[in-house]
Motif scaffolding. Sequence first.
Motif, PDB file in Angstrom:
ATOM      1  N   TYR A  58      17.900  46.808  44.092  1.00 48.62           N
ATOM      2  CA  TYR A  58      18.530  45.596  43.582  1.00 48.62           C
ATOM      3  C   TYR A  58      19.916  45.416  44.199  1.00 48.62           C
ATOM      4  CZ  TYR A  58      19.742  49.482  40.555  1.00 48.62           C
ATOM      5  OH  TYR A  58      20.109  50.735  40.099  1.00 48.62           O
ATOM      6  N   ASP A  59      20.184  46.150  45.266  1.00 44.40           N
ATOM      7  CA  ASP A  59      21.441  45.967  45.989  1.00 44.40           C
ATOM      8  C   ASP A  59      21.441  44.630  46.730  1.00 44.40           C
ATOM      9  OD1 ASP A  59      22.578  48.413  45.306  1.00 44.40           O
ATOM     10  OD2 ASP A  59      21.793  49.450  47.064  1.00 44.40           O
ATOM     11  N   ALA A  60      22.600  44.014  46.784  1.00 53.46           N
ATOM     12  CA  ALA A  60      22.737  42.752  47.513  1.00 53.46           C
ATOM     13  C   ALA A  60      23.912  42.852  48.484  1.00 53.46           C
ATOM     14  CB  ALA A  60      22.954  41.593  46.545  1.00 53.46           C
ATOM     15  N   VAL A  61      23.965  41.879  49.388  1.00 51.05           N
ATOM     16  CA  VAL A  61      25.016  41.803  50.396  1.00 51.05           C
ATOM     17  C   VAL A  61      25.802  40.520  50.180  1.00 51.05           C
ATOM     18  CG1 VAL A  61      25.462  41.545  52.873  1.00 51.05           C
ATOM     19  CG2 VAL A  61      23.645  43.083  52.086  1.00 51.05           C
ATOM     20  N   VAL A  62      27.117  40.634  50.135  1.00 49.44           N
ATOM     21  CA  VAL A  62      27.985  39.456  50.101  1.00 49.44           C
ATOM     22  C   VAL A  62      28.416  39.155  51.537  1.00 49.44           C
ATOM     23  CG1 VAL A  62      30.193  38.528  49.278  1.00 49.44           C
ATOM     24  CG2 VAL A  62      28.795  39.973  47.764  1.00 49.44           C
ATOM     25  N   CYS A  63      28.278  37.913  51.953  1.00 45.44           N
ATOM     26  CA  CYS A  63      28.688  37.538  53.313  1.00 45.44           C
ATOM     27  C   CYS A  63      29.061  36.051  53.330  1.00 45.44           C
ATOM     28  CB  CYS A  63      27.578  37.817  54.319  1.00 45.44           C
ATOM     29  SG  CYS A  63      26.068  36.881  54.065  1.00 45.44           S
ATOM     30  N   ALA A  64      29.714  35.650  54.406  1.00 44.89           N
ATOM     31  CA  ALA A  64      30.029  34.226  54.586  1.00 44.89           C
ATOM     32  C   ALA A  64      28.745  33.436  54.792  1.00 44.89           C
ATOM     33  CB  ALA A  64      30.944  34.049  55.798  1.00 44.89           C
ATOM     34  N   ASP A  65      28.747  32.189  54.362  1.00 47.57           N
ATOM     35  CA  ASP A  65      27.514  31.400  54.544  1.00 47.57           C
ATOM     36  C   ASP A  65      27.261  31.052  56.008  1.00 47.57           C
ATOM     37  OD1 ASP A  65      29.361  29.389  54.911  1.00 47.57           O
ATOM     38  OD2 ASP A  65      28.684  28.171  53.232  1.00 47.57           O
ATOM     39  N   THR A  66      28.227  31.327  56.860  1.00 48.25           N
ATOM     40  CA  THR A  66      28.017  31.156  58.296  1.00 48.25           C
ATOM     41  C   THR A  66      27.560  32.440  58.980  1.00 48.25           C
ATOM     42  OG1 THR A  66      30.399  31.547  58.474  1.00 48.25           O
ATOM     43  CG2 THR A  66      29.653  29.264  58.669  1.00 48.25           C
ATOM     44  N   ALA A  67      27.462  33.524  58.246  1.00 47.25           N
ATOM     45  CA  ALA A  67      27.131  34.823  58.854  1.00 47.25           C
ATOM     46  C   ALA A  67      25.805  34.755  59.610  1.00 47.25           C
ATOM     47  CB  ALA A  67      27.059  35.907  57.787  1.00 47.25           C
ATOM     48  N   LEU A  89      21.019  37.922  50.078  1.00 44.63           N
ATOM     49  CA  LEU A  89      22.367  37.666  50.571  1.00 44.63           C
ATOM     50  C   LEU A  89      23.069  36.722  49.608  1.00 44.63           C
ATOM     51  CD1 LEU A  89      21.444  37.035  54.318  1.00 44.63           C
ATOM     52  CD2 LEU A  89      22.531  39.078  53.368  1.00 44.63           C
ATOM     53  N   VAL A  90      24.229  37.134  49.161  1.00 48.84           N
ATOM     54  CA  VAL A  90      25.061  36.276  48.311  1.00 48.84           C
ATOM     55  C   VAL A  90      26.066  35.621  49.249  1.00 48.84           C
ATOM     56  CG1 VAL A  90      26.671  36.237  46.382  1.00 48.84           C
ATOM     57  CG2 VAL A  90      24.734  37.854  46.376  1.00 48.84           C
ATOM     58  N   THR A  91      25.832  34.347  49.552  1.00 50.15           N
ATOM     59  CA  THR A  91      26.629  33.702  50.602  1.00 50.15           C
ATOM     60  C   THR A  91      27.804  32.933  50.012  1.00 50.15           C
ATOM     61  OG1 THR A  91      25.141  31.813  50.560  1.00 50.15           O
ATOM     62  CG2 THR A  91      24.688  33.523  52.180  1.00 50.15           C
ATOM     63  N   VAL A  92      28.900  32.944  50.759  1.00 51.26           N
ATOM     64  CA  VAL A  92      30.167  32.388  50.296  1.00 51.26           C
ATOM     65  C   VAL A  92      30.633  31.336  51.292  1.00 51.26           C
ATOM     66  CG1 VAL A  92      32.555  32.972  49.696  1.00 51.26           C
ATOM     67  CG2 VAL A  92      30.729  34.680  49.371  1.00 51.26           C
ATOM     68  N   PRO A  93      30.910  30.115  50.835  1.00 52.39           N
ATOM     69  CA  PRO A  93      31.465  29.115  51.758  1.00 52.39           C
ATOM     70  C   PRO A  93      32.890  29.506  52.165  1.00 52.39           C
ATOM     71  CG  PRO A  93      30.920  28.154  49.591  1.00 52.39           C
ATOM     72  CD  PRO A  93      30.760  29.628  49.469  1.00 52.39           C
ATOM     73  N   THR A  94      33.240  29.231  53.404  1.00 50.55           N
ATOM     74  CA  THR A  94      34.591  29.558  53.874  1.00 50.55           C
ATOM     75  C   THR A  94      35.134  28.407  54.705  1.00 50.55           C
ATOM     76  OG1 THR A  94      33.998  30.434  56.045  1.00 50.55           O
ATOM     77  CG2 THR A  94      33.834  31.965  54.180  1.00 50.55           C
ATOM     78  N   ALA A  95      36.445  28.439  54.893  1.00 55.65           N
ATOM     79  CA  ALA A  95      37.073  27.409  55.724  1.00 55.65           C
ATOM     80  C   ALA A  95      36.898  27.714  57.202  1.00 55.65           C
ATOM     81  CB  ALA A  95      38.568  27.304  55.393  1.00 55.65           C
ATOM     82  N   ASP A  96      36.928  28.983  57.555  1.00 54.68           N
ATOM     83  CA  ASP A  96      36.996  29.367  58.973  1.00 54.68           C
ATOM     84  C   ASP A  96      36.117  30.574  59.302  1.00 54.68           C
ATOM     85  OD1 ASP A  96      38.277  31.275  57.556  1.00 54.68           O
ATOM     86  OD2 ASP A  96      40.205  31.141  58.612  1.00 54.68           O
ATOM     87  N   GLY A  97      35.108  30.818  58.476  1.00 59.19           N
ATOM     88  CA  GLY A  97      34.213  31.939  58.745  1.00 59.19           C
ATOM     89  C   GLY A  97      34.701  33.266  58.211  1.00 59.19           C
ATOM     90  N   LYS A  98      35.894  33.285  57.640  1.00 58.84           N
ATOM     91  CA  LYS A  98      36.501  34.536  57.160  1.00 58.84           C
ATOM     92  C   LYS A  98      36.496  34.612  55.632  1.00 58.84           C
ATOM     93  CE  LYS A  98      40.423  35.665  59.159  1.00 58.84           C
ATOM     94  NZ  LYS A  98      41.767  35.424  59.764  1.00 58.84           N
ATOM     95  N   LEU A  99      36.178  35.800  55.145  1.00 60.74           N
ATOM     96  CA  LEU A  99      36.191  36.040  53.702  1.00 60.74           C
ATOM     97  C   LEU A  99      37.509  36.667  53.276  1.00 60.74           C
ATOM     98  CD1 LEU A  99      32.638  37.612  53.300  1.00 60.74           C
ATOM     99  CD2 LEU A  99      33.376  35.352  52.525  1.00 60.74           C
ATOM    100  N   SER A 100      37.892  36.400  52.045  1.00 66.76           N
ATOM    101  CA  SER A 100      39.078  37.042  51.477  1.00 66.76           C
ATOM    102  C   SER A 100      38.646  37.965  50.348  1.00 66.76           C
ATOM    103  CB  SER A 100      40.019  35.974  50.914  1.00 66.76           C
ATOM    104  OG  SER A 100      39.441  35.433  49.732  1.00 66.76           O
ATOM    105  N   PRO A 101      39.508  38.889  49.952  1.00 69.33           N
ATOM    106  CA  PRO A 101      39.182  39.744  48.799  1.00 69.33           C
ATOM    107  C   PRO A 101      38.792  38.932  47.568  1.00 69.33           C
ATOM    108  CG  PRO A 101      41.049  40.670  49.960  1.00 69.33           C
ATOM    109  CD  PRO A 101      40.757  39.338  50.619  1.00 69.33           C
TER     110      PRO A 101
END
Lengths: 348, 348, 348, 348
Positions: B82-91, B109-121
């Motif tokens: 049940y492990d998942a991966v957090v990544c940018a939605d552009t990954a 994959l738990v995808t995160v929208p970003t402004a420039d492809g970079k994730l923050s803490p």
Amino acid sequence: MTDSRYPKSFASDNHAGTHPAVLDAISAANVGDAPAYGDDRWTSDFAGRIRAEFGAAATGLAVLNGTGANMLGLGAMLTRRYDAVVCADTAHIATHETGATERVLGVKLVTVPTADGKLSPDDVTARLGGRGNISEVQPRVLSISQVTELGTCYSPDEIAALARTAHDNDMLLHMDGARLANAAAFLGCSLRDLTTDAGVDVLSFGATKNGALAGEAVVMLRPELAEPGRFLRRQTLQLASKMRFVSAQLTALLTDGLWRRNAAHANAMARRLADGIDDLPDLRIRWPVESNAVFASLPAPAISELQDRYLFHVWDPAAGVVRWMTAFDTSAEDVDRFVADIRGMLKD
Amino acid sequence: MTDSRYPKSFASDNHAGTHPAVLDAISAANVGDAPAYGDDRWTSDFAGRIRAEFGAAATGLAVLNGTGANMLGLGAMLTRRYDAVVCADTAHIATHETGATERVLGVKLVTVPTADGKLSPDDVTARLGGRGNISEVQPRVLSISQVTELGTCYSPDEIAALARTAHDNDMLLHMDGARLANAAAFLGCSLRDLTTDAGVDVLSFGATKNGALAGEAVVMLRPELAEPGRFLRRQTLQLASKMRFVSAQLTALLTDGLWRRNAAHANAMARRLADGIDDLPDLRIRWPVESNAVFASLPAPAISELQDRYLFHVWDPAAGVVRWMTAFDTSAEDVDRFVADIRGMLKD
Amino acid sequence: MTDSRYPKSFASDNHAGTHPAVLDAISAANVGDAPAYGDDRWTSDFAGRIRAEFGAAATGLAVLNGTGANMLGLGAMLTRRYDAVVCADTAHIATHETGATERVLGVKLVTVPTADGKLSPDDVTARLGGRGNISEVQPRVLSISQVTELGTCYSPDEIAALARTAHDNDMLLHMDGARLANAAAFLGCSLRDLTTDAGVDVLSFGATKNGALAGEAVVMLRPELAEPGRFLRRQTLQLASKMRFVSAQLTALLTDGLWRRNAAHANAMARRLADGIDDLPDLRIRWPVESNAVFASLPAPAISELQDRYLFHVWDPAAGVVRWMTAFDTSAEDVDRFVADIRGMLKD
Amino acid sequence: MTDSRYPKSFASDNHAGTHPAVLDAISAANVGDAPAYGDDRWTSDFAGRIRAEFGAAATGLAVLNGTGANMLGLGAMLTRRYDAVVCADTAHIATHETGATERVLGVKLVTVPTADGKLSPDDVTARLGGRGNISEVQPRVLSISQVTELGTCYSPDEIAALARTAHDNDMLLHMDGARLANAAAFLGCSLRDLTTDAGVDVLSFGATKNGALAGEAVVMLRPELAEPGRFLRRQTLQLASKMRFVSAQLTALLTDGLWRRNAAHANAMARRLADGIDDLPDLRIRWPVESNAVFASLPAPAISELQDRYLFHVWDPAAGVVRWMTAFDTSAEDVDRFVADIRGMLKD
């Protein structure tokens, strides 16, 4: 890095290097930019060669290694989640692919014990007792290895009989042809005789063991599998971005019969090895030498002593069976020296 | 096959050919027999170079392509079902690997929208609301791309902050470093600065886009992942039998800083391209040019006209954004001609 | 719907209905609202009963069916992607779960032929030849069935020996205890004697065949598996929302030894059946009757004639072997009538 | 176990007990032996009721829980290994099934943000940009929830428009109808109006939340999916051995419109609750009350105080949104007391 070479290996045809014509083809493809992922002229050329060998309906998909070729090909055929594969219990997919069929494809292998690595139509029909039983997986693919893992070959008629059995039972026929070239050379027939014309549906066509650097082909002999194959090549991690360099290798082997010359030479070297030792009373050739492998049983101390000087695998430690393989670049001198060493050892 | 070359491509760094030093290394490794599957001296040498770059605890595993590298590395880290991966939605793992993460690994994959492809803490911690809830997958890996798919770079401090966030939350940090070399060249730091010393746990280290023929490395920066990695390399279809030819490519790039020179040159060409056009009123550079990619928006007719002459991808058709990439072998003349053509077109 | 009943079945203990005490417990739990997914007092009570039977470190997880119990339990133990399971080739997980182990878990089963459905320590160690070989799956779990699919039982000492073999070889011991109650009744020992105290790590504890409506328990005997088990229960589709109704069933069977009385009765009926027919010259009891199943071979025409009047399965059509099963609600009269019919038939 | 009841719950309709008619049906089915796995007359009767509700071509498969129903239904439709599912980002399959779609099916979910849990045809077509691109998964199923996870309903016309969009784009339409009964009651139409006649291909038809003990149905509205469904029911761990007890529950709800009465009552109670509080200035109903759920935002201290007395979920802690649900057994007095308590609290 030192320049010293490794000793001659009889461990596997993948201990050999790359055939010079393959390296030349790679260099010749290194001319500036080209589209990636197969939209290049080297890949078109490769596709044409596949059609020339296997028929106009054949689709060749260049991939990166043999396990990848098998997973792509099987994956395209296995669309129902309860489909299973019938294969020999010695099949590479069953024994040496770290469970990729089960993990990557999620598919059960129904394995069949055999005398010589070869399946018969009866072996297949005997595994169909659970047809329609919702508690049992449903065999959908019959997978055979040509050459088998024991160095034996199916004749075209044997393949055709298996294809009929498969097709009569709502199954497809897959061939793991990691050494198909060796079989064609041994049997004196064309690639097409052993595949398209015998009723094979999907083929893993080996090139690395035949002299390539790294590259194999999946050949889809059913047109409807071409498109799924293209998607699966990406998903099963087999899509090279600079694909021209894989295609160029395959084309080199498919040009002017290089694949056949390489295979015929390797086969001849195995024959020479077997002929040089089969009169030894303490040694027994275990399966007919029908390709580039010699399986022999001999006393454990002799095995051990030989391994000090040569690389090779003990196939069955309990039975004292070893596997000796030759390759496109094994020389007659290599073989003769090896024969002499074996004979010297077993005389003691 | 005709001899005519393809036009200069700005589509991808994998449209480039193979660097001559890489081809030379392949040829040099083609000396008779050698053990297969990595028990050879070229692979030992490669492993040593990886330790030299990434530290004594690093294990380098040579693989066949980038998607394979990602699946192997992620697979080794994701052990609970049940492990998942957090990544940018552009990954790349989220967008362009045909669902391999979900199909081959079985992982969400738990995808995160970003402004420039970079994730923050904060992007990461905001996805941890379901910690301990048995109905929700549990984020176990944070995967970042360096360079990002939008051509931007994380600084060493940014990576370190993400690593801390990951480790503080029972997560591991994965880096898809298909273009890590370009980031190191842009940032003027070592590979180690961006990985081992910043807290990265597993790295996909790209070589093909940097000048290799076909080859990448997975670098395990946690020793306990080395053994699982070896098994997974086979299972994820990434094990080359004649591995010396993959290892030799990687070693060539890791020798005398060739990887850095190749990356720095590609970056410089992208910079030259951007500098040549960023004053054009009808064109807008969309993200900072921090590697070998230039993303620009320009009028649709100009895009269409340019595509008649050059190969490149339209990144976002709706927004009129294109991606132009340079490579180790892009010349200043190539860029200047391209710039001139763009300028000529947008003047009309 | 007509009121006519089905004829007495000797086909399976799951042809029986629900024990009245189980139905009563369900009704008693139907008192207004209660928290879902197990946060209710019936589930707490069930968990306490499991600890009482299996020891304070045991965690009981109520699930919906037997295949689900097996997948949950195995899934929690199999964390490396190349882990495999060693089991008898007659194991339910290998034969009658439609490939769930391979498809849902992605795991290869290494199957072992046996004389009577039981594995020995040597059977296990003989499958460990590929330890450390990256091309082979790595056995991580030994799964045994108690009662076996052939109606035989492992003694506590036999289980302990298998547990030692497993643990000495970096493996865990899984027990498919769909009929564990019958084994405990036959052997005259506690559930704990056969599991916790014998070294079992994870247990599928059957209840449906023992008189439940629909419900089984996974018992985690290693505390570190409790949490993964909770997540996997949801993911493997085994989490009942109104769980109180599953827990109440299990508690009913675990109260005042109802499970043992039900099992002992079923066993006695199988014994009675076997005793009534084992002198018949044309009939042969195939395996020792150690639970609630009788396997017998008899002439095909007799099988066919019997099937006109009774429900039962032909286990092996080729060998003329049938399986007759009894249940908690099989009466002595049912058995005696069946015996008389068999005797009458075989006299002809 | 004490006799004390849990307080009235507004947390979920699965906090309710079992409807007495369902318990009666279970007891009535407990009459001696019956064939297992669905070859019984209660299951035939259930299948007939499904055809009566959904049309002669409909196949009903009784299963054990809602996640299982979804996985079975989706699994039967998703046959290509690169097929994907488009769904709302609030969909239960995306948020609360512990990654079963990805792990058990190996399928990527393409999730779409929505205002109210409902998808539009444009939401779907906007996700089809990667059609034919081998690097991208291929949307094959559109999955909608009726009632949505936010308590809203699709009209028959809206469903028909989505079905047309799906079918026009080589996709199938799946409906997670865990609360389909509530939608039919709210909309005043038949089950068939919302499914068969609107173009739905596969339905998860919820029963547990409607008054069953544990049981749901997958309804295959395409005949060719019936057989795969039967195999997948076993493989996805949803096959009850004593299936008559599941079928009998479903039949009870499908008899004399019990499902509709139960749903209509639950809906009326939610309406009564909303009507009782929607004038409160500090409270805002967040989505139209179209089923048995009321989503409201209110001040955090009031939420906290209410939770001391009642069971319910905070849906969105950041936004202060709670979810209150009613069930078939919620009484007007329960609601009125709850309303009074809310009003009292928000007056302070």
